[in-house]
Write a protein that holds these residues in place. Structure first.
Motif, PDB file in Angstrom:
ATOM      1  N   PRO A  88       0.802  -1.230   0.000  1.00  0.00           N
ATOM      2  CA  PRO A  88       0.000   0.000   0.000  1.00  0.00           C
ATOM      3  C   PRO A  88       0.828   1.270   0.000  1.00  0.00           C
ATOM      4  N   ARG A  89       2.143   1.150   0.246  1.00  0.00           N
ATOM      5  CA  ARG A  89       3.001   2.333   0.250  1.00  0.00           C
ATOM      6  C   ARG A  89       3.925   2.377  -0.977  1.00  0.00           C
ATOM      7  N   LEU A  90       3.596   1.593  -1.990  1.00  0.00           N
ATOM      8  CA  LEU A  90       4.435   1.556  -3.184  1.00  0.00           C
ATOM      9  C   LEU A  90       4.550   2.928  -3.833  1.00  0.00           C
ATOM     10  N   ASN A  91       3.433   3.632  -3.958  1.00  0.00           N
ATOM     11  CA  ASN A  91       3.458   4.946  -4.592  1.00  0.00           C
ATOM     12  C   ASN A  91       4.373   5.898  -3.838  1.00  0.00           C
ATOM     13  N   ASP A 148      -4.009   2.802   1.386  1.00  0.00           N
ATOM     14  CA  ASP A 148      -3.005   3.156   0.405  1.00  0.00           C
ATOM     15  C   ASP A 148      -2.408   4.511   0.765  1.00  0.00           C
ATOM     16  N   SER A 149      -1.137   4.729   0.435  1.00  0.00           N
ATOM     17  CA  SER A 149      -0.493   6.000   0.770  1.00  0.00           C
ATOM     18  C   SER A 149      -1.110   7.174   0.026  1.00  0.00           C
ATOM     19  N   ARG A 150      -1.930   6.891  -0.986  1.00  0.00           N
ATOM     20  CA  ARG A 150      -2.624   7.968  -1.703  1.00  0.00           C
ATOM     21  C   ARG A 150      -3.934   8.344  -1.032  1.00  0.00           C
ATOM     22  N   GLY A 151      -4.291   7.644   0.059  1.00  0.00           N
ATOM     23  CA  GLY A 151      -5.415   8.095   0.884  1.00  0.00           C
ATOM     24  C   GLY A 151      -6.611   7.184   0.972  1.00  0.00           C
ATOM     25  N   HIS A 152      -6.784   6.232   0.048  1.00  0.00           N
ATOM     26  CA  HIS A 152      -7.996   5.430   0.046  1.00  0.00           C
ATOM     27  C   HIS A 152      -7.803   4.104   0.783  1.00  0.00           C
ATOM     28  N   LEU A 153      -8.909   3.544   1.265  1.00  0.00           N
ATOM     29  CA  LEU A 153      -8.905   2.226   1.887  1.00  0.00           C
ATOM     30  C   LEU A 153      -8.662   1.189   0.806  1.00  0.00           C
TER      31      LEU A 153
END
Length: 564
Positions: free
Chosen positions: A80-83, A181-186
């Motif tokens: 989830p932190r790939l981005n 996700d690091s972009r904010g979504h579940l």
């Protein structure tokens, strides 16, 4: 629907298994490099990267600079932190701003090319039904109902306050984990049993609809993956898979079909990607011949031990490749000696010895600016790296050279039984002020440029990024002479020193021979830097051009892709 039917027939065995001893000629793509897509297949690209991941990033820069083609990096682990990790690499200049980095999970969850929306959990803090407290010394939140029962523990990024995951509780038992996700979504919800292990995992699209379901069953005290289900946006079942391998095969085959042009799949993480890459190639070949080629890279020793290479059990990471060396379109080894050993045991294949590239944008630092008694060792904390032997050798010299220091760098630093044992060894020797076990570093060049020598005590190295980088920064390496990299990279007594594996006395003597003679050390440093020219991008690119030409991919390019 016809494509899905063909795919299901393929999985049910309508084509030959990967291990079948069938000789095949490589596909002929007959395309230019400019018209060809290059896919580098890895398990993950995290904040703390493995040698395999770093090697792929170095090769990526080579392709951009010398072949004028940006490869596509693809990962198969849910991260989830790939981005966040990828953006860090862009900021550091390791990746270009426009280079594609894809994940099969982002692809299947319709989560590619999303903007970042910081989610700190403010709505949780503002909910009047909850009693929220901030955890002392952390950025986390503990959430109770008004009766004082624990409902949630919110773990947040210590730098940005973004939610990483939320553990949900009922009657004191953790029942569920929500991963953001690091972009904010579940992104994923894990439903847990009474031992805290997942029974079902839901992978969600950014709009909240269900994309994937993983179902686990208990077996011998462990939860084993039983089934994976791919769902449409309205909840309809689109496909069912019995394994992660089948899911990866489906994902990469779909991605290839949706991307125009010919494709070269360079497989870096073979345990996870080799069989799916071969399966996807053969599936597409049934419909469009000569469109995909597969090139696995042997990143490690191909046997389980370095002794008796002709009879030692095969390294499980490469068993599918070596079961039939004719199956892939080409195989890359990192040294000529390993290519020879593989062919002598497993038969002739299309093997190409191509080492890793490295090109520093800085000249070597002046020798008199170095701390010549400082030793650096860059290696993950893992038993096969034999840190304890480096410590034992250093201990033999510590009294005679009071200015000497030994700095280790690697991961994981904790929790790790090996690191605990190494710390105990250092303490027993009374060398806590002289030997330091440090964590991961993003820029090892800083340490190579300031140290007097580097040390490598591995029991085997197919190549060794550590030795290559050390040479490129004029830091003479001392290493055990093990298969395969050390003897191919180090010119003994000219650019560094080689000693028999496991001989601590010889290792100590080699280090002392350098410490005792500053002129000799300065000469090793200068020659190491001069010899490193063979690792430059242009030199290594010539070998890749030779490999690509073997299946009809040539260089016809007039526009250079810049390293932004």
């Amino acid at each position: 629907m016809s494509g899905l039917v063909a795919y299901r027939k393929f999985l049910l065995g309508q084509v030959k298994e990967i291990g079948d001893p069938v000789n095949r000629e490589p596909s002929q793509l007959d395309s230019s490099i400019e018209e060809t897509n290059f896919w580098f297949l890895n398990q993950d690209i995290g904040f703390q990267r493995s040698g395999v991941e770093n090697a792929a990033l170095l090769r990526s820069r080579l392709f951009i600079q010398e072949l004028h083609k940006a490869p596509i990096l693809v990962t198969c682990r849910f991260n989830p932190r790939l981005n966040e990790s990828i953006e860090g690499l862009r900021v550091a200049g390791t990746l270009t701003k426009s280079q594609l980095c894809r994940s099969i999970y982002d692809y299947l969850q319709d989560a590619e090319a999303l903007p970042v929306a910081l989610n700190t959990g403010r709505s949780i803090e503002q909910n009047p039904l909850w009693a929220v407290t901030h955890v002392e010394g952390r950025r986390d939140l503990r959430v109770m109902d008004l009766a004082g029962h624990l409902l949630m523990y919110v773990v947040r990024n210590p730098t940005t306050d973004a939610i990483l995951y939320i553990n949900h509780f009922c009657d004191g038992l953790k029942i569920c984990k929500e991963i953001f996700d690091s972009r904010g979504h579940l992104s994923c919800i894990q439903y847990l049993n009474d031992k805290g292990l997942p029974t079902i995992e839901h992978y969600l699209r950014p709009n909240g609809t269900l994309a994937l379901v993983k179902i686990y069953r208990a077996h011998n005290g462990k939860m084993v993956l039983q089934n994976i289900r791919l769902c449409g946006e309205r909840g309809e079942l689109r496909a069912s898979f019995s394994s992660e391998e089948a899911l990866i095969t489906h994902a990469i085959a779909s991605m290839l079909k949706q991307t125009e042009g010919k494709h070269v799949l360079v497989v870096d993480k073979n345990r996870y990607w080799y069989k799916p890459a071969i399966a996807a190639r053969d599936l597409i070949h049934q419909q469009t011949p000569n469109r995909v080629v597969v090139v696995p890279v042997i990143h490690a020793l191909h046997t389980q031990t370095a002794q008796d290479l002709h009879v030692s059990p095969v390294n499980s990471n490469f068993k599918d490749i070596l079961a039939n060396v004719q199956q892939p379109d080409a195989i890359v080894t990192l040294t000529t000696n390993q290519k020879t050993d593989i062919e002598s045991r497993f038969g002739q294949g299309r093997l190409f010895p191509i080492g890793h590239p490295y090109q520093s944008d800085r000249s070597a630092s002046s020798f008199d600016q170095r701390d010549r008694f400082r030793i650096v060792c860059m290696a993950r904390y893992s038993p096969e790296k034999n840190h304890q032997l480096a410590i034992a050798a250093f201990a033999k010299l510590a009294e005679r050279y009071p200015l000497a220091r030994l700095d280790f760098y690697g991961f994981p630093l904790s929790p790790n039984k090996l690191v605990t044992a190494l710390n105990a060894q250092v303490q027993a020797l009374g060398l806590e002020q002289r030997i330091r076990l440090n964590g991961w570093v993003d820029d090892p060049a800083v340490h190579y440029r300031s140290a007097g020598l580097s040390l490598l005590t591995s029991q085997a190295e197919a190549f060794s990024l550590t030795i290559m980088e050390s040479l490129c920064h004029a830091c003479p390496p001392v290493a055990f002479d093990v298969p395969y990299g050390p003897s191919q990279l180090i010119q003994h007594s000219r650019t560094g020193l080689l000693v028999p594996f496991g001989d601590v006395d010889a290792l100590a003597d080699a280090i002392e021979s350098i410490f005792a003679d500053p002129a000799y050390q300065a000469k090793l440093s200068a020659q190491a830097f001069l010899d490193s020219n063979r690792f430059k991008y242009a030199e290594v690119a010539a070998h890749w051009r030779g490999l690509l030409s073997s299946f009809g991919v040539g260089e016809v390019s007039s526009v250079q892709t810049s390293l932004e």
